[in-house]
Design an enzyme around this catalytic site. Structure first.
Site, PDB file in Angstrom:
ATOM      1  CG  ASP A 256      -2.115  -0.990   1.121  1.00 50.73           C
ATOM      2  OD1 ASP A 256      -2.592  -1.357   0.095  1.00 50.73           O
ATOM      3  OD2 ASP A 256      -2.122  -1.549   2.227  1.00 50.73           O
TER       4      ASP A 256
ATOM      5  CG  HIS B 238      -8.283   4.240   1.863  1.00 45.33           C
ATOM      6  ND1 HIS B 238      -7.752   3.863   0.676  1.00 45.33           N
ATOM      7  CD2 HIS B 238      -8.161   3.170   2.922  1.00 45.33           C
ATOM      8  CE1 HIS B 238      -7.134   2.480   1.097  1.00 45.33           C
ATOM      9  NE2 HIS B 238      -7.758   2.373   2.341  1.00 45.33           N
TER      10      HIS B 238
ATOM     11  CD  GLU C  24     -13.877  -2.755  -0.023  1.00 43.72           C
ATOM     12  OE1 GLU C  24     -13.517  -3.680   0.235  1.00 43.72           O
ATOM     13  OE2 GLU C  24     -14.885  -2.287   0.138  1.00 43.72           O
TER      14      GLU C  24
ATOM     15  CE  LYS D 170      -9.910  -3.714  -1.875  1.00 47.02           C
ATOM     16  NZ  LYS D 170      -9.078  -3.747  -0.581  1.00 47.02           N
TER      17      LYS D 170
ATOM     18  CD  GLU E 259      -7.845  -7.526  -0.882  1.00 44.68           C
ATOM     19  OE1 GLU E 259      -7.406  -7.009  -2.041  1.00 44.68           O
ATOM     20  OE2 GLU E 259      -8.099  -7.044   0.066  1.00 44.68           O
ATOM     21  CG  ASN E 260      -7.970 -13.362   2.331  1.00 47.81           C
ATOM     22  OD1 ASN E 260      -7.032 -12.855   1.670  1.00 47.81           O
ATOM     23  ND2 ASN E 260      -7.984 -13.515   3.894  1.00 47.81           N
TER      24      ASN E 260
END
Length: 693
Positions: A297, A337, A430, A538, A624-625
């Site tokens: 990230d 974010h 997201e 995402k 992605e979990n």
């Protein structure tokens, strides 16, 4: 004499009277116009006219009759409008029933149906379950044993005896050849499949074409030479077909790369690598598990923290150099974010400080709920094209950050170290509104709140309402509940609520369109910044209240996805426009019956809709979990979702991202054996059912 004079006078008077009567009329007088014959009323108007004629007397004045006719026609018009509404309600009810039936087939019948399926899709799925292959043009192909000889024969089914007779053939398949079991020209029998003309149904076919090979006599001892006519037992053919079913087990075929996401605190708030040795040990362990790469990230709140357009990348440079030593790929996330405003978070990463300073003077740069509460989780999409950030728009700020990253690490891009770049487009990275933020008091399974009450989004809403011709629609719903409300407690999301009236449909369409426009604006600039690098977006998994007609939680998150409408289709069209990979958050959760009944949750149903909608549009899909999925059952469900073994199109994830559990969870619940999980995703011929956890 007197009598004769009176007689003459009488004759003169009679003559003058006759002449006066025969005199022509004046031509100045206008002729009387011909009255058109009135049309006979029909339908409701005929009923109303008959009722008026029966009530009114014959001598009713003309003015009263006209008023009666006008009121009757108005009543008939109202009756027609009511009938139209009744027809619409019946159609909606029928669609709801159909949707629930299809949802049951997906959930309990393991039917792999598209997002917006119909009966044709159900029939196609039944054909696939029976072993047929359905091509995009609805042609049915039936796989048969692989035989090498190029001669082709026709199998004719004898319904009375339940056997197949073999005939030689030399012509292409046609409608006449199917019916008459004859062929006229040479057939190319590669690949060995049965091609059925789409004008016939499987039950009505009299014959099919198969290939004959050199080993035919070995597999089918009862089959005769080419020019003879004998019958093959149906059980022999079916048994041979079933022997090839194991070839469709995709576990040992498809390779899905696995990336592991590094911990959030690996780079501190001063853009320094916190623990280089710890990172090396972690990467060494990942390398021993044959992990394909890592996810890093890149936080906007760290790199551009104190001053606008002053970017500090030193900590990330050191981290990338260490990863390069282990020859692992990197996927970077442009994180616009904040992170950590929850009870379970141990790290806090806010938006840049200079952004927060602007927010103190102009709080409308943040998303706002109906009560005026602001969330600093990300910037409002209403300022995407507003110069309120020190002379820059929202999308310009994002573009400058991405361009700085691309310029700073140009050498690593040239070496091919970065396999993809993920663009954060909203809350938690997201593509969604911050409608269910825990920092605002939300708790599962609340429906959340609409986030459109800052002045910039309100201006956009007023403009949209004016263009629609209904300026009084320029407002958010006032009966949509609170963050932790349930749909039936609100007037907007309840069954037959305001969400399905004209105003509700207008508002929800505008709300979702704002999300789509934001994605389009940012991805247009991201494509310029990263050019040929793969871009990832995402998409969240908002699965609670999915079994209700309104899908309230999805509506507040920005996806207009009520029953019988695909709210993900417009978003995927934008992603396809920019050749973006869609990464879906796979919950891997098995919702208990109590939770399913209380929250009407359906993670599997949502996954099928989203994944099939994306695949049907040709999108590349990844997964992605979630941070709550680390048990055995969740692992198995994720593998089944990433590599569906029964998918006839052999579709699967392009890669999978494994999020590591937080330190508070890692010692309690996690994947018992990550090595097995990675081998299954890589297709190392390990059967899922034999995993030993």
């Amino acid at each position: 004499m007197l009598w004769q004079s009176k007689r003459l006078e009488f004759r003169k008077n009679a003559k003058s009277s006759i002449l006066h009567q025969c005199k022509p009329r004046s031509h100045n007088r206008a002729p009387t116009p011909t009255q058109p014959q009135p049309r006979r009323p029909r339908g409701f108007a005929a009923t109303a006219a008959a009722a008026a004629a029966s009530v009114s007397p014959t001598g009713t004045p003309s003015g009263t009759a006209a008023a009666s006719t006008g009121s009757s026609s108005g009543k008939g018009k109202r009756e027609r409008e009511k009938e139209k509404e009744r027809i619409k309600l019946r159609e909606r009810h029928r669609r709801v029933i159909t949707s629930r039936m299809l949802a049951g087939l997906r959930q309990y019948g393991n039917f792999h149906l598209p997002a917006r399926a119909d009966m044709n899709d159900v029939l196609a799925t039944l054909a696939r379950e029976a072993g047929w292959t359905v091509e995009p043009d609805d042609t049915l192909l039936f796989p048969l044993p692989n035989i090498n000889n190029n001669n082709c024969h026709v199998l004719t089914c004898d319904n009375a005896q339940g056997a197949f007779s073999v005939r030689s053939g030399e012509s292409p398949l046609s409608a006449s050849s199917l019916k008459n079991s004859s062929v006229e020209a040479t057939l190319d029998c590669q690949p060995p499949v049965v091609r059925i003309d789409e004008s016939f149904s499987p039950a009505s076919l009299d014959s099919v074409v198969i290939a004959e090979g050199d080993t035919r006599s070995e597999k089918y001892p009862s089959a005769s030479p080419i020019n003879s006519v004998e019958c093959l037992e149906a059980d022999q053919l079916i048994q041979d077909i079933h022997s090839t079913e194991h070839e469709n087990d995709f576990t040992g075929i498809q390779h899905v790369p696995v990336y592991i996401k590094l911990a959030t605190g690996v780079i501190n708030n001063f853009c320094q690598l916190a623990d280089p040795e710890g990172v090396r040990q972690e990467l060494s362990h990942m390398n021993s598990l044959n992990v394909d790469g890592v996810i890093v990230d890149c936080w906007w709140g760290i790199v551009e923290s104190w001053n606008p357009q002053k970017y500090v990348w030193s900590g990330y440079r050191e981290l990338f150099n260490i990863i390069q030593e282990f020859k692992m790929k990197i996927q970077v996330v442009m994180a616009f974010h904040e992170y950590g405003r929850t009870d379970s978070a141990d790290v806090l990463i806010s938006l840049p400080h200079w952004i927060l300073e602007i927010g103190k003077e102009n709080q409308d740069i943040f998303f706002t709920d109906c009560e005026g509460r602001r969330t600093t989780e990300c910037l409002s999409w209403g300022i995407d094209k507003e110069c309120v950030l020190n002379g820059r728009t929202g999308v310009k700020v994002y573009f400058d950050f991405m361009r700085s990253f691309r310029t700073e690490f140009d050498d690593l891009f040239a070496e091919g170290l970065f396999s993809a770049v993920e663009i954060g487009l909203g809350s938690s990275g997201e593509l969604r509104y911050p409608s269910f933020s825990e920092g605002m008091g939300w708790r599962y399974p609340g429906i959340g709140e609409f986030q459109c009450y800052d002045k910039y989004l309100q201006q956009n809403l007023r403009k949209a309402a004016k263009n629609r011709g209904h300026s009084f629609w320029a407002r958010g719903p006032d009966n949509a509940g609170q963050y932790n409300s349930w749909p039936h407690e609100t007037g907007f999301f309840c069954e037959r609520g305001y969400y399905d009236i004209y105003y509700g449909r207008f508002f929800l369409h505008w709300y979702a369109q704002t999300l789509t426009d934001h994605a389009d604006n940012v991805l247009s600039l991201a494509s310029l910044a990263f050019e040929e690098t793969k871009i990832v977006v995402k998409v969240p998994a908002v699965y609670w209240w999915y079994k209700t007609s309104s899908h309230a939680a999805e509506l507040t998150a920005g996806y207009y996805n009520p029953t019988n409408q695909d709210g993900y289709s417009p978003v995927f069209e934008v992603l396809k426009k920019h050749s973006v990979t869609m990464k879906f958050v796979c919950s891997g959760l098995q919702v208990c019956s109590y939770e399913s009944d209380e929250a009407f949750a359906d993670p599997e149903g949502l996954s099928w809709q989203v994944l099939n909608s994306a695949w049907d549009r040709g999108l590349t899909v990844a997964g992605e979990n979630t941070l709550s999925c680390y048990d055995r059952e969740g692992c198995l469900r994720i593998i089944e979702t990433a590599k569906p073994r029964n998918d006839p199109d052999r579709r699967h994830f392009s890669f999978f991202v494994y999020q590591q559990p937080s330190p508070s969870v890692q010692g309690l619940v996690c994947f018992p054996d990550l090595d097995y999980f990675i081998k299954c995703m890589h297709g190392k011929n390990i059967k899922i059912n034999s995993l030993s956890f």
